[in-house]
Design an enzyme around this catalytic site. Sequence first.
Site, PDB file in Angstrom:
ATOM      1  N   GLU A 260      -8.946  -5.740  -4.617  1.00 50.16           N
ATOM      2  CA  GLU A 260      -7.919  -6.586  -3.971  1.00 50.16           C
ATOM      3  C   GLU A 260      -8.260  -8.068  -4.050  1.00 50.16           C
ATOM      4  O   GLU A 260      -7.376  -8.922  -3.943  1.00 50.16           O
ATOM      5  CB  GLU A 260      -7.753  -6.189  -2.494  1.00 50.16           C
ATOM      6  CG  GLU A 260      -7.088  -4.835  -2.316  1.00 50.16           C
ATOM      7  CD  GLU A 260      -6.935  -4.444  -0.851  1.00 50.16           C
ATOM      8  OE1 GLU A 260      -6.194  -3.500  -0.584  1.00 50.16           O
ATOM      9  OE2 GLU A 260      -7.571  -5.067   0.039  1.00 50.16           O
TER      10      GLU A 260
ATOM     11  N   HIS B 234       0.849  -1.200   0.000  1.00 48.02           N
ATOM     12  CA  HIS B 234       0.000   0.000   0.000  1.00 48.02           C
ATOM     13  C   HIS B 234       0.878   1.242   0.000  1.00 48.02           C
ATOM     14  O   HIS B 234       0.883   2.003   0.971  1.00 48.02           O
ATOM     15  CB  HIS B 234      -0.914   0.017   1.213  1.00 48.02           C
ATOM     16  CG  HIS B 234      -1.775  -1.213   1.338  1.00 48.02           C
ATOM     17  ND1 HIS B 234      -1.284  -2.422   1.751  1.00 48.02           N
ATOM     18  CD2 HIS B 234      -3.089  -1.399   1.092  1.00 48.02           C
ATOM     19  CE1 HIS B 234      -2.272  -3.307   1.762  1.00 48.02           C
ATOM     20  NE2 HIS B 234      -3.372  -2.713   1.361  1.00 48.02           N
TER      21      HIS B 234
END
Lengths: 140, 280
Positions: free
Chosen positions: B240, B59
């Site tokens: 995701e 991230h």
Amino acid sequence: MTHRASQPTDIHAYLADLEDIPGTRVFTAARARQGYHLNQFAMSLMKPENRARFKADERGYLDEWAITPEAKKAVLARDYNALLDLGGNIYFFSKLFSTDGIAFAEAVSTMTDMPWPDYRQMMINGGRSPEGVRSIREKR
Amino acid sequence: MARLTAGVASSHVPLMGVAHDQKKDRDDYFGPIFAGYDWTRQWEKEQKPDVVILVYNDHASAFDMKIIPTFAIGCGEHYKPADEGWGPRAVPDVIGHPDLAWHIAQSLVLDEFDMTIVNEMDVDHGLTVPLSMMFGDVAEWPVKVIPLAVNVVTYPPPTGNRCWALGEAIARAVASFPEDLNVQIWGTGGMSHQLQGPRAGLINRAWDNMFLDGLVGDSDHLRHIPHIEYLRETGSEGIEMVMWLIMRGALGKTTRCLHRHYHVPCSNTAIGHMVLEPQP
């Protein structure tokens, strides 16, 4: 082994679809290019010494980056919707949430039309329904 | 030979790590989330895997906008928890398995998956939160870990179909490693969540459960879901879930479900967790 393609191969149709979701800015190449320095600024806040310098003089720290006056203003105001419009990405800006010591969900709530306690309660109640916010052109 | 014995899917919300680290994991808010992992913690103690291939996304921690690898495999000796803006998590360093990792990397490239090879990087909550969820509070992680990072931040991420096929290629690579190792593959991230814009907070319980159903048995229909469906139905960060398909693809034609857990919410996110084993 061959399998049928699971994606549209027409990149123009693919990209057009990404712009068809209400209240959403998908992090496309165009946004990634526009927000490059803005996101790299946010990334720099992963280092404690940079967080300290930013906190001591936000404006001065921002002036070290090749970002527009509009973007600097949006950072200073913590206007995350404006930052998304300027090519900001939420994973990069989460470094700013952390620097501010604000919970991720609370920062996220500032992009919605709900105050944080109402947003939190919405999540506890099961979150926002996808009904009506799937597609702009299909109105569903 | 190395054996791929099981697949584990799990969300990896940073707040799960915070709850774990601050020992709030049994309070009214987090109790129902963590209770769904109790079965798995016991099962992992019995299974004693040697290596976990841990599929996750970075991230904006190890990778910023400078370099954006679609699929990156960690071949290093060890990895430190990343400082994501509030200091690194106080969890053990992650120990790699360079022999198996390099074997998989080489095999994948020859199998026409052009991997990025990473020898040094820090690992963020995407990788360390699933370890905490599966192993709890430990002085050192009881497994070696091969990080496999997938770009799901800058569009386009890899297709679900490509992720599934990568999983199949990983399974072939593991099966040709000469050492007798018990290997698991984990797919992490998801389930429905949107962290940005006026539509933030989106959750789709029905779609998430359809996806969980689809991981079990011999259907491969999930590999054909286009990106736009994840985005519309499960929120911008629901994408995701393509990473779960690498895990599913690696398990072969048919799977059996050993454990399943679903809870809303954790922060902005629907928590999904599943343990699968391949069926011969």
